[in-house]
Design a protein around this motif. Structure first.
Motif, PDB file in Angstrom:
ATOM      1  N   ARG A  11       0.674  -1.040  -0.048  1.00 42.06           N
ATOM      2  CA  ARG A  11       0.055  -0.090   0.071  1.00 42.06           C
ATOM      3  C   ARG A  11       0.952   1.241   0.168  1.00 42.06           C
ATOM      4  NH1 ARG A  11      -5.319   1.007   2.474  1.00 42.06           N
ATOM      5  NH2 ARG A  11      -5.073  -0.928   3.418  1.00 42.06           N
ATOM      6  N   TYR A  12       0.787   2.014  -0.909  1.00 39.18           N
ATOM      7  CA  TYR A  12       1.705   3.167  -1.061  1.00 39.18           C
ATOM      8  C   TYR A  12       1.013   4.296  -0.072  1.00 39.18           C
ATOM      9  CZ  TYR A  12       3.621   1.267  -5.311  1.00 39.18           C
ATOM     10  OH  TYR A  12       4.359   0.519  -6.283  1.00 39.18           O
ATOM     11  N   PRO A  13       2.057   4.990   0.440  1.00 36.33           N
ATOM     12  CA  PRO A  13       1.647   6.309   1.404  1.00 36.33           C
ATOM     13  C   PRO A  13       0.535   7.101   0.585  1.00 36.33           C
ATOM     14  CG  PRO A  13       4.072   5.932   1.182  1.00 36.33           C
ATOM     15  CD  PRO A  13       3.744   5.038  -0.028  1.00 36.33           C
ATOM     16  N   GLY A  14      -0.216   7.559   1.518  1.00 35.10           N
ATOM     17  CA  GLY A  14      -1.607   8.291   0.943  1.00 35.10           C
ATOM     18  C   GLY A  14      -2.332   7.752   0.069  1.00 35.10           C
ATOM     19  N   SER A  15      -2.380   6.383  -0.257  1.00 30.18           N
ATOM     20  CA  SER A  15      -3.367   5.528  -1.080  1.00 30.18           C
ATOM     21  C   SER A  15      -4.444   4.914  -0.142  1.00 30.18           C
ATOM     22  CB  SER A  15      -2.700   4.406  -1.828  1.00 30.18           C
ATOM     23  OG  SER A  15      -2.035   5.167  -2.829  1.00 30.18           O
ATOM     24  N   ASP A  16      -5.665   4.785  -0.511  1.00 29.72           N
ATOM     25  CA  ASP A  16      -6.514   4.077   0.149  1.00 29.72           C
ATOM     26  C   ASP A  16      -6.510   2.731   0.305  1.00 29.72           C
ATOM     27  OD1 ASP A  16      -7.379   6.507   1.161  1.00 29.72           O
ATOM     28  OD2 ASP A  16      -8.988   6.559  -0.495  1.00 29.72           O
TER      29      ASP A  16
ATOM     30  N   PRO B 132      -4.901  -1.007  -1.155  1.00 33.35           N
ATOM     31  CA  PRO B 132      -3.410  -1.296  -1.499  1.00 33.35           C
ATOM     32  C   PRO B 132      -3.420  -1.790  -3.003  1.00 33.35           C
ATOM     33  CG  PRO B 132      -4.814  -3.318  -0.396  1.00 33.35           C
ATOM     34  CD  PRO B 132      -5.673  -1.924  -0.717  1.00 33.35           C
ATOM     35  N   ALA B 133      -2.030  -1.734  -3.510  1.00 35.68           N
ATOM     36  CA  ALA B 133      -2.097  -1.958  -4.984  1.00 35.68           C
ATOM     37  C   ALA B 133      -1.859  -3.760  -5.120  1.00 35.68           C
ATOM     38  CB  ALA B 133      -0.663  -1.388  -5.344  1.00 35.68           C
ATOM     39  N   VAL B 134      -1.317  -4.102  -4.363  1.00 39.36           N
ATOM     40  CA  VAL B 134      -1.302  -5.437  -4.284  1.00 39.36           C
ATOM     41  C   VAL B 134      -1.733  -6.008  -2.922  1.00 39.36           C
ATOM     42  CG1 VAL B 134       0.287  -7.692  -4.237  1.00 39.36           C
ATOM     43  CG2 VAL B 134       0.437  -5.651  -5.683  1.00 39.36           C
TER      44      VAL B 134
ATOM     45  N   PRO C 273      -3.823  -7.254 -15.741  1.00 36.11           N
ATOM     46  CA  PRO C 273      -4.017  -6.141 -16.392  1.00 36.11           C
ATOM     47  C   PRO C 273      -3.213  -5.133 -15.842  1.00 36.11           C
ATOM     48  CG  PRO C 273      -5.846  -6.926 -14.913  1.00 36.11           C
ATOM     49  CD  PRO C 273      -4.694  -7.890 -14.978  1.00 36.11           C
ATOM     50  N   SER C 274      -3.285  -3.877 -16.676  1.00 33.84           N
ATOM     51  CA  SER C 274      -2.591  -2.486 -16.264  1.00 33.84           C
ATOM     52  C   SER C 274      -3.088  -2.224 -14.891  1.00 33.84           C
ATOM     53  CB  SER C 274      -2.831  -1.513 -17.191  1.00 33.84           C
ATOM     54  OG  SER C 274      -1.881  -0.753 -17.023  1.00 33.84           O
ATOM     55  N   GLY C 275      -2.137  -2.018 -14.032  1.00 31.04           N
ATOM     56  CA  GLY C 275      -2.500  -1.499 -12.838  1.00 31.04           C
ATOM     57  C   GLY C 275      -2.793  -2.587 -11.556  1.00 31.04           C
ATOM     58  N   SER C 276      -2.517  -3.920 -12.107  1.00 33.88           N
ATOM     59  CA  SER C 276      -2.892  -4.794 -11.000  1.00 33.88           C
ATOM     60  C   SER C 276      -1.729  -5.024 -10.179  1.00 33.88           C
ATOM     61  CB  SER C 276      -3.137  -6.174 -11.934  1.00 33.88           C
ATOM     62  OG  SER C 276      -1.929  -6.465 -12.741  1.00 33.88           O
ATOM     63  N   GLY C 277      -0.495  -4.553 -10.382  1.00 38.14           N
ATOM     64  CA  GLY C 277       0.310  -4.276  -9.257  1.00 38.14           C
ATOM     65  C   GLY C 277       1.792  -5.139  -9.639  1.00 38.14           C
ATOM     66  N   LYS C 278       1.818  -5.502 -11.024  1.00 39.08           N
ATOM     67  CA  LYS C 278       2.972  -6.367 -11.120  1.00 39.08           C
ATOM     68  C   LYS C 278       4.279  -5.440 -10.719  1.00 39.08           C
ATOM     69  CE  LYS C 278       1.660  -6.469 -15.623  1.00 39.08           C
ATOM     70  NZ  LYS C 278       0.294  -5.395 -15.508  1.00 39.08           N
ATOM     71  N   THR C 279       4.340  -4.141 -11.395  1.00 36.92           N
ATOM     72  CA  THR C 279       5.638  -3.387 -11.094  1.00 36.92           C
ATOM     73  C   THR C 279       5.808  -3.262  -9.553  1.00 36.92           C
ATOM     74  OG1 THR C 279       5.230  -2.280 -13.310  1.00 36.92           O
ATOM     75  CG2 THR C 279       6.848  -1.259 -11.661  1.00 36.92           C
ATOM     76  N   SER C 280       4.739  -3.068  -9.005  1.00 35.24           N
ATOM     77  CA  SER C 280       4.731  -2.769  -7.334  1.00 35.24           C
ATOM     78  C   SER C 280       5.432  -4.144  -6.814  1.00 35.24           C
ATOM     79  CB  SER C 280       3.337  -2.792  -6.924  1.00 35.24           C
ATOM     80  OG  SER C 280       2.785  -1.475  -7.358  1.00 35.24           O
ATOM     81  N   VAL C 281       5.289  -5.426  -7.284  1.00 32.01           N
ATOM     82  CA  VAL C 281       5.776  -6.746  -6.701  1.00 32.01           C
ATOM     83  C   VAL C 281       7.278  -6.349  -6.801  1.00 32.01           C
ATOM     84  CG1 VAL C 281       6.072  -8.930  -6.788  1.00 32.01           C
ATOM     85  CG2 VAL C 281       3.660  -7.873  -6.911  1.00 32.01           C
TER      86      VAL C 281
ATOM     87  N   GLY D 193      14.055  -1.868 -15.406  1.00 26.65           N
ATOM     88  CA  GLY D 193      12.678  -1.407 -15.220  1.00 26.65           C
ATOM     89  C   GLY D 193      12.124  -1.018 -16.366  1.00 26.65           C
ATOM     90  N   GLN D 194      10.719  -0.241 -16.007  1.00 30.16           N
ATOM     91  CA  GLN D 194       9.786  -0.078 -17.182  1.00 30.16           C
ATOM     92  C   GLN D 194      10.271   1.459 -17.527  1.00 30.16           C
ATOM     93  OE1 GLN D 194       5.317   0.949 -17.008  1.00 30.16           O
ATOM     94  NE2 GLN D 194       5.690  -1.262 -16.101  1.00 30.16           N
ATOM     95  N   HIS D 195      10.831   2.091 -16.813  1.00 27.56           N
ATOM     96  CA  HIS D 195      11.342   3.371 -17.213  1.00 27.56           C
ATOM     97  C   HIS D 195      12.648   3.448 -16.875  1.00 27.56           C
ATOM     98  CE1 HIS D 195       7.119   4.583 -17.550  1.00 27.56           C
ATOM     99  NE2 HIS D 195       7.065   4.499 -16.233  1.00 27.56           N
TER     100      HIS D 195
ATOM    101  N   ASP E 109      10.887  -5.668 -15.969  1.00 30.30           N
ATOM    102  CA  ASP E 109       9.610  -5.031 -16.081  1.00 30.30           C
ATOM    103  C   ASP E 109       9.312  -4.700 -17.494  1.00 30.30           C
ATOM    104  OD1 ASP E 109       7.199  -3.882 -15.287  1.00 30.30           O
ATOM    105  OD2 ASP E 109       8.073  -2.519 -13.991  1.00 30.30           O
ATOM    106  N   GLU E 110       8.216  -5.549 -17.961  1.00 35.80           N
ATOM    107  CA  GLU E 110       8.017  -5.297 -19.340  1.00 35.80           C
ATOM    108  C   GLU E 110       9.108  -5.296 -20.443  1.00 35.80           C
ATOM    109  OE1 GLU E 110       4.480  -3.393 -20.099  1.00 35.80           O
ATOM    110  OE2 GLU E 110       3.732  -3.566 -17.993  1.00 35.80           O
ATOM    111  N   PRO E 111      10.179  -6.052 -20.366  1.00 37.73           N
ATOM    112  CA  PRO E 111      11.321  -5.823 -21.407  1.00 37.73           C
ATOM    113  C   PRO E 111      10.984  -5.757 -22.564  1.00 37.73           C
ATOM    114  CG  PRO E 111      11.303  -8.217 -20.242  1.00 37.73           C
ATOM    115  CD  PRO E 111      10.098  -7.328 -19.889  1.00 37.73           C
TER     116      PRO E 111
ATOM    117  N   THR F 268       5.064  -8.916 -17.188  1.00 38.14           N
ATOM    118  CA  THR F 268       4.854  -8.640 -18.749  1.00 38.14           C
ATOM    119  C   THR F 268       3.387  -8.654 -19.079  1.00 38.14           C
ATOM    120  OG1 THR F 268       5.396  -9.345 -20.850  1.00 38.14           O
ATOM    121  CG2 THR F 268       5.049 -11.112 -19.104  1.00 38.14           C
ATOM    122  N   HIS F 269       2.897  -8.029 -20.182  1.00 34.73           N
ATOM    123  CA  HIS F 269       1.789  -8.323 -20.768  1.00 34.73           C
ATOM    124  C   HIS F 269       1.894  -9.410 -21.955  1.00 34.73           C
ATOM    125  CE1 HIS F 269      -0.290  -5.054 -18.847  1.00 34.73           C
ATOM    126  NE2 HIS F 269       0.684  -4.242 -18.808  1.00 34.73           N
ATOM    127  N   SER F 270       2.973  -9.722 -22.219  1.00 34.44           N
ATOM    128  CA  SER F 270       3.266 -10.469 -23.567  1.00 34.44           C
ATOM    129  C   SER F 270       2.904 -12.001 -23.171  1.00 34.44           C
ATOM    130  CB  SER F 270       4.531 -10.110 -23.865  1.00 34.44           C
ATOM    131  OG  SER F 270       4.779 -11.327 -25.140  1.00 34.44           O
TER     132      SER F 270
END
Ligand SMILES: Nc1ncnc2c1ncn2[C@@H]1O[C@H](COP(=O)(O)OP(=O)(O)OP(=O)(O)O)[C@@H](O)[C@H]1O
Length: 543
Positions: free
Chosen positions: A344-349, A351-353, A371-379, A412-414, A493-495, A524-526
């Motif tokens: 759970r990120y600070p300030g978020s109601d 949890p991402a995962v 799906p996008s936003g499901s928390g893959k990067t967060s893990v 990373g993704q970025h 992360d999504e290479p 990945t989404h692939s």
């Protein structure tokens, strides 16, 4: 917009912090006191020389004393400047490292504010320079040096000493008044400076967005207004500073004038009252030559007073920086076991995962799909200590894990790019990589054609934005960097995002080879990339 979000510390706490930050004394104040003693010797030389010229003894010993003391004053002043600068340099270096370390080791998921960091690590730290190099030694010297001058003066003429001391009390009162006003104005000026530099740094960073949204005029006006505010505040600080230096100069001049009038009238026997002491020509000259030295330490202190205000305001910014915790060096191996993990990120109601349990054995390749936003990067971020582990436990090789950093290769993704050559960017995580290893990683990540087409190849320079690189090329650089680092864990992360089908197929083969012998986690989404995994874990709605 960057703001200082914490309440200012108490005056006592601030002073204690500044004292601790300034560290040990380096004898600069002692050098300033030696300068005062040399000034007393110089005044004795002047007095003796004048009486000798009037026919009472040889001139040359006094001339030698005068020249010697004059030269010594130069030496002491230069040494004091040099030592002060060295000490300030050491203090600034320590504080800068502290500011950067506090940012690097901030709590997982805590936002990073580059404008604030720039303001802390550059402006605020720089504001300590004058405080350490000039103000502190001047303050220590100002507590003793006038007393030395007063005692020396009293030895020649106690009346002159009383006159000097008499001007001191109203002077101190005037300085306390002016100092209080200057402190407030200086604090406001520093906040304006902070606002301007933070805004400027933020806007330079987001320049492409500003240009894309045609917000140049609005942003230029905002920066112009912040610059104007700073100019106004600076003028107010200067006004108060001029006022206090006017008070200082007035009392310094008054003290010299009073001593001169008294000595002159006493020598000529023109005092309108009975002379309280008998004054010789030598004594009168000694006292006169010494009188300006009485206010010299206060002048030095007044000149450095602004440094104190700047340092106090800077302390408000630097004090809240938390001391970075030492990162324990633990040997980490697979299996990687996640039990009922929540992020759970600070300030978020929400949890991402949440409720994620997973076991990854040594050498296994696990694909995180969802799906996008499901928390893959967060893990992946949580495993690297970049996102908070809010519930559950993570264990690696039987050791509770705070971070895989140092044990993992990560793309990373970025992808982070630094200003420097492509080689610098590749060897970021493995600076000792040899040429052969670099060539292999470059070929495996499919960077060969891009490097062949670019003048300079590996030596071609990039800016921190990676201008001139496509999204796919940036990811390939990040992948080559990850491949170059022979860490036991590989986190990707999504290479294969941003790649066409042929390039994706080639890269998947490379990743499959690189994953052999390592414990690999791929977000990945692939489906094609997920197919090389020994296990696929679905996150989010698709679970
Ligand atoms: N630093 C952060 N602060 C607050 N919330 C965040 C932060 N990073 C991610 N999130 C939120 O956490 C959730 C999961 O994001 P995450 O990037 O992990 O998803 P993802 O599955 O990797 O998405 P994608 O496939 O689009 O990359 C999202 O709702 C996102 O908004």
């Amino acid at each position: 917009m960057t703001t200082i979000a914490h309440a200012p510390p108490t005056r006592k706490a601030r002073n204690r912090w500044l004292n601790d930050a300034a560290g040990r004394r380096d004898g600069v104040a002692g050098l300033l006191l030696l300068d005062t003693l040399a000034a007393i010797g110089f005044a004795a030389g002047v007095a003796g020389g004048v009486t000798a010229v009037m026919g009472q003894g040889a001139v040359w010993p006094w001339a030698v004393l005068m020249l010697g003391m004059g030269a010594l004053r130069g030496v002491f002043a230069t040494l004091a400047l040099r030592r002060g600068a060295v000490r300030a340099g050491a203090v600034k270096r320590a504080q800068r490292l502290r500011a950067v370390a506090a940012t690097l080791r901030r709590k997982p998921g805590a936002p990073i504010d580059s404008g604030l960091l720039a303001s802390q690590a550059v402006d605020a730290v720089e504001a300590l320079d004058g405080y350490v190099a000039r103000f502190l030694p001047a303050r220590r010297a100002a507590a003793i040096a006038p007393m030395l001058v007063l005692v020396a003066t009293a030895c020649a003429s106690w009346v002159a000493a009383v006159l000097l001391a008499g001007t001191l009390l109203p002077f101190v009162a005037a300085m306390i008044l002016a100092g209080g006003a200057a402190a407030d104005e200086s604090r406001r000026q520093f906040v304006a400076l902070h606002r301007l530099s933070a805004r400027f740094a933020d806007r330079v960073r987001s320049l492409p967005v500003v240009l894309a949204f045609r917000a140049e005029t609005r942003e230029t006006e905002a920066i112009g207004a912040a610059a104007l505010e700073l100019a106004e505040r600076t003028m107010r600080v200067l006004r108060v500073a001029f006022l206090s230096s006017a008070a200082l100069e007035f009392f310094a001049a008054l003290s010299v004038a009073l001593v001169a009038v008294y000595c002159g009238f006493a020598l000529l026997g023109l005092l309108p009252f009975a002379a309280p002491e008998t004054l010789t020509l030598a004594q009168a000259f000694f006292v006169l030559a010494l009188a300006p030295e009485f206010y010299a330490p206060m002048r030095r202190l007044a000149a450095a007073y602004h440094d104190k205000q700047a340092a106090e305001t800077a302390a408000d910014t630097l004090m809240p920086l938390t001391e970075p915790e030492p990162v324990p060096l633990v040997r980490v191996t697979a299996p990687l076991i996640l039990r009922d993990v929540a992020i759970r990120y600070p300030g978020s109601d929400a949890p991402a995962v949440s409720h994620l349990s997973l076991r990854i054995d040594a050498g296994e390749t696990v694909a995180l799909l969802g799906p996008s936003g499901s928390g893959k990067t967060s893990v992946l971020h949580m495993l690297l200590g970049l996102a908070p582990l809010s519930a559950g436990t993570v264990e690696a090789g039987g050791v509770p894990l705070t971070s895989l950093a140092g044990h993992a290769s990560w793309a990373g993704q970025h992808p982070l790019l630094i200003a420097g050559t492509i080689r610098d960017n590749l060897t970021l995580a493995h600076p000792r990589a040899d040429q052969l290893a670099i060539q292999r990683a470059v070929a495996a990540a499919g960077l060969g054609p891009m490097l062949a087409a670019r003048p300079g190849g590996l030596g071609a320079t990039l800016d921190a934005r990676g201008s001139g690189l496509s999204g796919g090329e940036r990811r390939r650089i990040a992948l080559a960097r990850a491949l170059l680092n022979p860490a036991p864990f590989l986190l990707l992360d999504e290479p294969t995002a941003h790649l066409d089908a042929a390039a994706e197929a080639a890269l998947i083969a490379t990743i499959a080879r690189a994953a052999k012998g390592r414990t690999t986690l791929i977000a990945t989404h692939s489906p094609a990339l997920a197919a090389i995994a020994t296990r696929v874990v679905h996150l989010g709605h698709a679970a």
